[in-house]
Motif scaffolding. Structure first.
Motif, PDB file in Angstrom:
ATOM      1  N   LEU A  23      50.355 -45.853   4.602  1.00  0.00           N
ATOM      2  CA  LEU A  23      50.576 -45.238   3.296  1.00  0.00           C
ATOM      3  C   LEU A  23      50.021 -43.812   3.260  1.00  0.00           C
ATOM      4  O   LEU A  23      50.678 -42.887   2.772  1.00  0.00           O
ATOM      5  CB  LEU A  23      49.941 -46.088   2.193  1.00  0.00           C
ATOM      6  CG  LEU A  23      50.196 -45.639   0.770  1.00  0.00           C
ATOM      7  CD1 LEU A  23      51.693 -45.675   0.476  1.00  0.00           C
ATOM      8  CD2 LEU A  23      49.453 -46.529  -0.201  1.00  0.00           C
ATOM      9  N   LEU A  24      48.827 -43.634   3.804  1.00  0.00           N
ATOM     10  CA  LEU A  24      48.233 -42.292   3.869  1.00  0.00           C
ATOM     11  C   LEU A  24      49.049 -41.381   4.775  1.00  0.00           C
ATOM     12  O   LEU A  24      49.294 -40.220   4.443  1.00  0.00           O
ATOM     13  CB  LEU A  24      46.786 -42.364   4.359  1.00  0.00           C
ATOM     14  CG  LEU A  24      46.079 -41.023   4.544  1.00  0.00           C
ATOM     15  CD1 LEU A  24      45.938 -40.301   3.208  1.00  0.00           C
ATOM     16  CD2 LEU A  24      44.721 -41.212   5.191  1.00  0.00           C
ATOM     17  N   ALA A  25      49.491 -41.898   5.899  1.00  0.00           N
ATOM     18  CA  ALA A  25      50.298 -41.096   6.826  1.00  0.00           C
ATOM     19  C   ALA A  25      51.603 -40.648   6.168  1.00  0.00           C
ATOM     20  O   ALA A  25      52.021 -39.501   6.328  1.00  0.00           O
ATOM     21  CB  ALA A  25      50.587 -41.892   8.091  1.00  0.00           C
ATOM     22  N   GLN A  26      52.214 -41.540   5.402  1.00  0.00           N
ATOM     23  CA  GLN A  26      53.456 -41.188   4.708  1.00  0.00           C
ATOM     24  C   GLN A  26      53.190 -40.122   3.654  1.00  0.00           C
ATOM     25  O   GLN A  26      53.959 -39.182   3.502  1.00  0.00           O
ATOM     26  CB  GLN A  26      54.053 -42.427   4.058  1.00  0.00           C
ATOM     27  CG  GLN A  26      55.341 -42.161   3.314  1.00  0.00           C
ATOM     28  CD  GLN A  26      55.836 -43.405   2.604  1.00  0.00           C
ATOM     29  OE1 GLN A  26      55.118 -44.395   2.486  1.00  0.00           O
ATOM     30  NE2 GLN A  26      57.057 -43.343   2.123  1.00  0.00           N
ATOM     31  N   LYS A  27      52.084 -40.248   2.930  1.00  0.00           N
ATOM     32  CA  LYS A  27      51.754 -39.278   1.890  1.00  0.00           C
ATOM     33  C   LYS A  27      51.453 -37.905   2.491  1.00  0.00           C
ATOM     34  O   LYS A  27      51.851 -36.881   1.953  1.00  0.00           O
ATOM     35  CB  LYS A  27      50.556 -39.769   1.092  1.00  0.00           C
ATOM     36  CG  LYS A  27      50.478 -39.210  -0.289  1.00  0.00           C
ATOM     37  CD  LYS A  27      49.654 -40.151  -1.118  1.00  0.00           C
ATOM     38  CE  LYS A  27      49.615 -39.764  -2.541  1.00  0.00           C
ATOM     39  NZ  LYS A  27      50.787 -40.058  -3.308  1.00  0.00           N
ATOM     40  N   LEU A  28      50.775 -37.875   3.630  1.00  0.00           N
ATOM     41  CA  LEU A  28      50.454 -36.611   4.278  1.00  0.00           C
ATOM     42  C   LEU A  28      51.690 -35.956   4.897  1.00  0.00           C
ATOM     43  O   LEU A  28      51.736 -34.741   5.046  1.00  0.00           O
ATOM     44  CB  LEU A  28      49.384 -36.814   5.352  1.00  0.00           C
ATOM     45  CG  LEU A  28      47.988 -37.152   4.843  1.00  0.00           C
ATOM     46  CD1 LEU A  28      47.059 -37.445   6.009  1.00  0.00           C
ATOM     47  CD2 LEU A  28      47.429 -36.031   3.985  1.00  0.00           C
ATOM     48  N   ALA A  29      52.681 -36.756   5.236  1.00  0.00           N
ATOM     49  CA  ALA A  29      53.902 -36.208   5.831  1.00  0.00           C
ATOM     50  C   ALA A  29      54.771 -35.505   4.796  1.00  0.00           C
ATOM     51  O   ALA A  29      55.599 -34.678   5.142  1.00  0.00           O
ATOM     52  CB  ALA A  29      54.697 -37.323   6.514  1.00  0.00           C
ATOM     53  N   GLN A  30      54.561 -35.829   3.517  1.00  0.00           N
ATOM     54  CA  GLN A  30      55.326 -35.177   2.459  1.00  0.00           C
ATOM     55  C   GLN A  30      54.844 -33.740   2.304  1.00  0.00           C
ATOM     56  O   GLN A  30      53.714 -33.405   2.619  1.00  0.00           O
ATOM     57  CB  GLN A  30      55.140 -35.895   1.130  1.00  0.00           C
ATOM     58  CG  GLN A  30      55.712 -37.279   1.097  1.00  0.00           C
ATOM     59  CD  GLN A  30      55.397 -37.975  -0.209  1.00  0.00           C
ATOM     60  OE1 GLN A  30      54.480 -37.597  -0.913  1.00  0.00           O
ATOM     61  NE2 GLN A  30      56.169 -38.993  -0.510  1.00  0.00           N
ATOM     62  N   GLY A  31      55.698 -32.905   1.766  1.00  0.00           N
ATOM     63  CA  GLY A  31      55.340 -31.521   1.521  1.00  0.00           C
ATOM     64  C   GLY A  31      54.482 -31.378   0.267  1.00  0.00           C
ATOM     65  O   GLY A  31      54.280 -32.326  -0.493  1.00  0.00           O
ATOM     66  N   TRP A  32      54.002 -30.162   0.029  1.00  0.00           N
ATOM     67  CA  TRP A  32      53.138 -29.885  -1.119  1.00  0.00           C
ATOM     68  C   TRP A  32      53.868 -30.153  -2.424  1.00  0.00           C
ATOM     69  O   TRP A  32      53.300 -30.735  -3.355  1.00  0.00           O
ATOM     70  CB  TRP A  32      52.677 -28.420  -1.067  1.00  0.00           C
ATOM     71  CG  TRP A  32      51.705 -28.097  -2.129  1.00  0.00           C
ATOM     72  CD1 TRP A  32      50.346 -28.229  -2.051  1.00  0.00           C
ATOM     73  CD2 TRP A  32      51.988 -27.610  -3.443  1.00  0.00           C
ATOM     74  NE1 TRP A  32      49.782 -27.846  -3.226  1.00  0.00           N
ATOM     75  CE2 TRP A  32      50.761 -27.463  -4.094  1.00  0.00           C
ATOM     76  CE3 TRP A  32      53.154 -27.288  -4.114  1.00  0.00           C
ATOM     77  CZ2 TRP A  32      50.672 -27.004  -5.403  1.00  0.00           C
ATOM     78  CZ3 TRP A  32      53.065 -26.838  -5.412  1.00  0.00           C
ATOM     79  CH2 TRP A  32      51.844 -26.701  -6.042  1.00  0.00           C
ATOM     80  N   VAL A  33      55.114 -29.742  -2.527  1.00  0.00           N
ATOM     81  CA  VAL A  33      55.869 -29.924  -3.768  1.00  0.00           C
ATOM     82  C   VAL A  33      56.062 -31.409  -4.054  1.00  0.00           C
ATOM     83  O   VAL A  33      55.975 -31.845  -5.199  1.00  0.00           O
ATOM     84  CB  VAL A  33      57.224 -29.189  -3.706  1.00  0.00           C
ATOM     85  CG1 VAL A  33      58.062 -29.468  -4.938  1.00  0.00           C
ATOM     86  CG2 VAL A  33      57.013 -27.700  -3.555  1.00  0.00           C
ATOM     87  N   ALA A  34      56.301 -32.201  -3.031  1.00  0.00           N
ATOM     88  CA  ALA A  34      56.497 -33.630  -3.230  1.00  0.00           C
ATOM     89  C   ALA A  34      55.238 -34.292  -3.776  1.00  0.00           C
ATOM     90  O   ALA A  34      55.313 -35.174  -4.630  1.00  0.00           O
ATOM     91  CB  ALA A  34      56.908 -34.289  -1.923  1.00  0.00           C
ATOM     92  N   ARG A  35      54.087 -33.869  -3.295  1.00  0.00           N
ATOM     93  CA  ARG A  35      52.833 -34.455  -3.766  1.00  0.00           C
ATOM     94  C   ARG A  35      52.452 -33.977  -5.154  1.00  0.00           C
ATOM     95  O   ARG A  35      51.733 -34.666  -5.866  1.00  0.00           O
ATOM     96  CB  ARG A  35      51.711 -34.129  -2.786  1.00  0.00           C
ATOM     97  CG  ARG A  35      51.847 -34.848  -1.460  1.00  0.00           C
ATOM     98  CD  ARG A  35      50.589 -34.745  -0.632  1.00  0.00           C
ATOM     99  NE  ARG A  35      50.112 -33.401  -0.460  1.00  0.00           N
ATOM    100  CZ  ARG A  35      50.387 -32.606   0.558  1.00  0.00           C
ATOM    101  NH1 ARG A  35      51.198 -33.026   1.501  1.00  0.00           N
ATOM    102  NH2 ARG A  35      49.880 -31.404   0.647  1.00  0.00           N
ATOM    103  N   HIS A  36      52.916 -32.790  -5.556  1.00  0.00           N
ATOM    104  CA  HIS A  36      52.507 -32.202  -6.839  1.00  0.00           C
ATOM    105  C   HIS A  36      53.701 -31.878  -7.725  1.00  0.00           C
ATOM    106  O   HIS A  36      53.709 -30.872  -8.425  1.00  0.00           O
ATOM    107  CB  HIS A  36      51.694 -30.937  -6.594  1.00  0.00           C
ATOM    108  CG  HIS A  36      50.467 -31.167  -5.778  1.00  0.00           C
ATOM    109  ND1 HIS A  36      49.479 -32.037  -6.136  1.00  0.00           N
ATOM    110  CD2 HIS A  36      50.081 -30.656  -4.584  1.00  0.00           C
ATOM    111  CE1 HIS A  36      48.522 -32.044  -5.224  1.00  0.00           C
ATOM    112  NE2 HIS A  36      48.878 -31.213  -4.259  1.00  0.00           N
TER     113      HIS A  36
END
Length: 87
Positions: A23-36
């Protein structure tokens, strides 16, 4: 440039992270815009509100800054949306 040993070590760390916490690996693979996304979206809405307020109050500076904020956020979200549809 990374050496071959450094690349190999980095790949091993990435594989361990993916195995240990996917789950963490998937979240880190996303770009900045996807996370925010919520932050970008709320900034775009604020920019649109500033643009309208600037037009109503006849404040060119406020209208320009609002337009720039809204346009930048729209561009970021559009770019993220196009990239996520390709994947």
């Amino acid at each position: 440039m990374l050496s071959n040993d450094e690349r190999r070590a980095l790949e091993q760390i990435e594989q361990r992270l993916t195995r240990d916490d996917p789950l963490l690996a998937q979240k880190l693979a996303q770009g900045w815009v996807a996370r925010h996304r919520w932050l970008v979206l709320s900034t775009g809405i604020l920019g649109l509100a500033l643009f309208v307020l600037g037009c109503v109050c006849a404040s060119g500076t406020l209208a320009i800054w609002g337009f720039v904020m809204a346009a930048a956020c729209t561009g970021l979200l559009y770019r993220y949306h196009r990239r996520s549809r390709r994947e």
